[in-house]
Motif scaffolding. Structure first.
Motif, PDB file in Angstrom:
ATOM      1  N   UNK A  24      40.305  -1.950 -25.889  1.00 46.62           N
ATOM      2  CA  UNK A  24      39.964  -2.198 -24.550  1.00 46.62           C
ATOM      3  C   UNK A  24      38.528  -3.052 -24.685  1.00 46.62           C
ATOM      4  N   UNK A  25      37.707  -3.140 -23.866  1.00 42.93           N
ATOM      5  CA  UNK A  25      36.422  -3.746 -23.838  1.00 42.93           C
ATOM      6  C   UNK A  25      35.610  -2.796 -23.119  1.00 42.93           C
ATOM      7  N   UNK A  26      34.384  -2.963 -23.155  1.00 42.87           N
ATOM      8  CA  UNK A  26      33.407  -2.336 -22.324  1.00 42.87           C
ATOM      9  C   UNK A  26      33.170  -3.198 -20.908  1.00 42.87           C
ATOM     10  N   UNK A  27      32.539  -2.262 -19.981  1.00 45.77           N
ATOM     11  CA  UNK A  27      32.437  -3.011 -18.855  1.00 45.77           C
ATOM     12  C   UNK A  27      31.563  -2.268 -17.998  1.00 45.77           C
ATOM     13  N   UNK A  28      30.363  -3.130 -17.578  1.00 46.88           N
ATOM     14  CA  UNK A  28      29.238  -2.313 -16.765  1.00 46.88           C
ATOM     15  C   UNK A  28      29.667  -2.616 -15.242  1.00 46.88           C
ATOM     16  N   UNK A  29      28.709  -1.949 -14.517  1.00 43.97           N
ATOM     17  CA  UNK A  29      28.826  -1.825 -13.169  1.00 43.97           C
ATOM     18  C   UNK A  29      28.306  -3.004 -12.406  1.00 43.97           C
ATOM     19  N   UNK A  30      27.709  -4.045 -13.316  1.00 46.50           N
ATOM     20  CA  UNK A  30      27.111  -5.182 -12.460  1.00 46.50           C
ATOM     21  C   UNK A  30      27.413  -6.458 -13.182  1.00 46.50           C
ATOM     22  N   UNK A  31      27.064  -7.603 -12.407  1.00 44.89           N
ATOM     23  CA  UNK A  31      27.308  -8.979 -12.986  1.00 44.89           C
ATOM     24  C   UNK A  31      26.075  -9.389 -13.825  1.00 44.89           C
ATOM     25  N   UNK A  32      26.122 -10.678 -14.244  1.00 42.84           N
ATOM     26  CA  UNK A  32      24.994 -11.184 -14.911  1.00 42.84           C
ATOM     27  C   UNK A  32      23.789 -11.349 -13.865  1.00 42.84           C
ATOM     28  N   UNK A  33      24.033 -11.794 -12.770  1.00 43.84           N
ATOM     29  CA  UNK A  33      22.858 -11.767 -11.855  1.00 43.84           C
ATOM     30  C   UNK A  33      22.557 -10.390 -11.103  1.00 43.84           C
ATOM     31  N   UNK A  34      22.866  -9.380 -11.855  1.00 47.04           N
ATOM     32  CA  UNK A  34      22.398  -8.114 -11.347  1.00 47.04           C
ATOM     33  C   UNK A  34      23.312  -7.607 -10.106  1.00 47.04           C
ATOM     34  N   UNK A  35      23.945  -8.447  -9.448  1.00 47.05           N
ATOM     35  CA  UNK A  35      24.731  -8.152  -8.266  1.00 47.05           C
ATOM     36  C   UNK A  35      25.946  -7.085  -8.437  1.00 47.05           C
ATOM     37  N   UNK A  36      26.344  -6.091  -7.706  1.00 47.66           N
ATOM     38  CA  UNK A  36      27.285  -5.287  -7.914  1.00 47.66           C
ATOM     39  C   UNK A  36      28.758  -6.006  -8.374  1.00 47.66           C
TER      40      UNK A  36
END
Ligand SMILES: *[C@@H]1O[C@H](CO)[C@@H](O)[C@H](O)[C@H]1NC(C)=O
Ligand SMILES: *[C@@H]1O[C@H](CO)[C@@H](O)[C@H](O)[C@H]1NC(C)=O
Ligand SMILES: *[C@@H]1O[C@H](CO)[C@@H](O)[C@H](O)[C@H]1NC(C)=O
Ligand SMILES: *[C@@H]1O[C@H](CO)[C@@H](O)[C@H](O)[C@H]1NC(C)=O
Ligand SMILES: *[C@@H]1O[C@H](CO)[C@@H](O)[C@H](O)[C@H]1NC(C)=O
Length: 396
Positions: A24-36
């Motif tokens: 798998x990969x890692x996945x954070x809660x937000x996008x590059x523009x820090x939006x959800x």
């Protein structure tokens, strides 16, 4: 050859869950523009991961850093729904630093269990209580102002609280781990944490091992050395590699040079040779989401299923066992060096490096305060947002 750790693990797990060498990969809660990130964003990721051309296996697992939807109080992260719709396995995480309570995480989790039932819980392959918390309170972590961490006592308490919270649920048998940098695991003070876990998660970045001959040709050896050190410290507990990768672009780090070619080399020599289908592996990463980090780790552009390099594995490898033939160093270092700081000027790695995934997430929101000073007294909401910012770094 001795049996793989995963096999030993299968027998050792009380859960009865079959140990699998997840990809798998890692996945954070937000996008590059820090939006959800919302459901559609996660779904796009998961579909790409599963559809990657010439992948050496099915990347149908994902590692999350928090259970809380970005910028919400305690809503379940929408990755859960996307995972259900795409049949993606979930390695979950609970943010454990800078907080006295994991109640919001547990609340989000409980809501998800109530709402989705076994459609959700059956996908959960592991739970990590914390991420790099021990690194951040280590000597290197403190010196590098890596942000607020948490000690073994705190992690043990949260593990207990988590177990209690899920005892009567479909998550009761999910194996519990903790993710940290490799030298956190070789530090004997932290052995009490190992003892409390079903599996041990390691973030390893030879790229950031400055001062140790971190040229690409030596990356396999540096990886092995750190991995072996962890293996020697965890008493047979299964090891999951929760973050590793090599940047395709960005600035040099000592002898390490980001390039697509080098990322491919690393994929071969560390991924193919050592990890894929042998050790549960969460590669770093499918997509970049951290605008502050000039080093880019994504193996594909704009979630295309056609990666930046050929993902197929070679049948022969350059990294032998034992010494290296690399001109960039013979791997003789003892692995205690300091490693990394990629994003936001906060995260710093240890010997094997960390690009800060969640690490830097904590320090970033308040760069002026630096690490530990932001500890106590943060509101739960702040913590939740830290956790989600943390997620960002999982994706840069
Ligand atoms: C070892 O771990 C303890 C507890 O996590 C930490 O306080 C200590 O600084 C660590 N040692 C080093 C050398 O980092
Ligand atoms: C943290 O580690 C990095 C990488 O080795 C190093 O360049 C940097 O000077 C360190 N930062 C501090 C504050 O010691
Ligand atoms: C590797 O290099 C170190 C110093 O850089 C040296 O002490 C050591 O003997 C070398 N080992 C090998 C196997 O060449
Ligand atoms: C080995 O570790 C010691 C202390 O932990 C450090 O001072 C020394 O620089 C390290 N040597 C190498 C080659 O990394
Ligand atoms: C990292 O390594 C460099 C070079 O060895 C050293 O100058 C610096 O102080 C180290 N930083 C930490 C945090 O150990």
């Amino acid at each position: 050859m001795r049996p793989s750790t995963a096999l030993i693990a299968a027998g050792a797990l009380a859960s009865g869950a079959t140990a699998e060498n997840y990809l798998g990969f890692n996945s954070g809660a937000t996008l590059a523009d820090r939006s959800a990130k919302f459901k559609a964003d996660f779904e796009a990721e998961f579909k790409t991961a599963q559809g990657l051309e010439k992948a050496p296996g099915k990347f149908n697992a994902v590692r999350l850093y928090t259970n809380i939807q970005a910028y919400s109080q305690d809503d379940p992260i929408q990755a859960f729904e996307a995972a259900i719709d795409t049949d993606t396995k979930l390695l979950l995480g609970i943010w454990a630093s800078g907080t006295d309570s994991i109640d919001k995480e547990l609340s989000a989790l409980t809501k998800a269990i109530t709402k989705y039932g076994s459609k959700f819980t059956d996908l959960v392959i592991g739970m990590s209580i914390g991420s790099e918390d021990l690194y951040r309170i280590s000597e290197t972590g403190i010196k590098n102002k890596s942000g607020v961490g948490a000690g073994p006592d705190v992690l043990l308490r949260f593990i207990k609280e988590y177990k209690k919270a899920v005892a009567q649920t479909g998550l009761a048998k999910v194996p519990i781990g903790h993710v940290d940098t490799w030298d956190a695991w070789t530090n004997s003070t932290n052995k009490v944490v190992i003892d409390a876990l079903d599996w041990v998660g390691v973030d390893e970045y030879p790229y950031y091992e400055n001062g140790k001959g971190n040229g690409i040709k030596n990356s396999g050896h540096l990886f092995d050395r750190a991995f072996d050190a962890v293996e020697g410290s965890v008493g047979g507990k299964p090891i999951w590699v929760t973050e590793t990768g090599w940047p395709t672009s960005g600035e040099k780090w000592d002898e390490a040079v980001p390039s697509i070619q080098n990322a491919k080399y690393y994929w071969n020599e560390v991924g193919c040779r050592k990890l894929f289908n042998k050790v549960p592996t969460f590669w770093y990463n499918l997509r970049d989401s951290n605008p502050d980090n000039t080093m880019k780790f994504a193996i594909t552009k704009d979630l295309s299923t056609k990666p930046l390099f050929d993902l197929s594995c070679p049948s022969k490898f350059e990294t032998g066992s034992g010494t290296t033939s690399s001109s960039s160093g013979n791997g003789s270092g003892n692995g205690s060096g300091n490693g990394t700081n990629t994003d936001s000027g906060s995260a710093t790695g240890t010997g094997s490096g960390t690009i800060g995934s969640s690490t830097s997430g904590v320090a970033t929101p308040e760069p002026s305060t630096g690490g530990a000073s932001m500890g106590r007294g943060l509101s739960a909401a702040a913590i939740a947002s830290l956790a989600l910012v943390a997620g960002v770094f999982a994706l840069f």
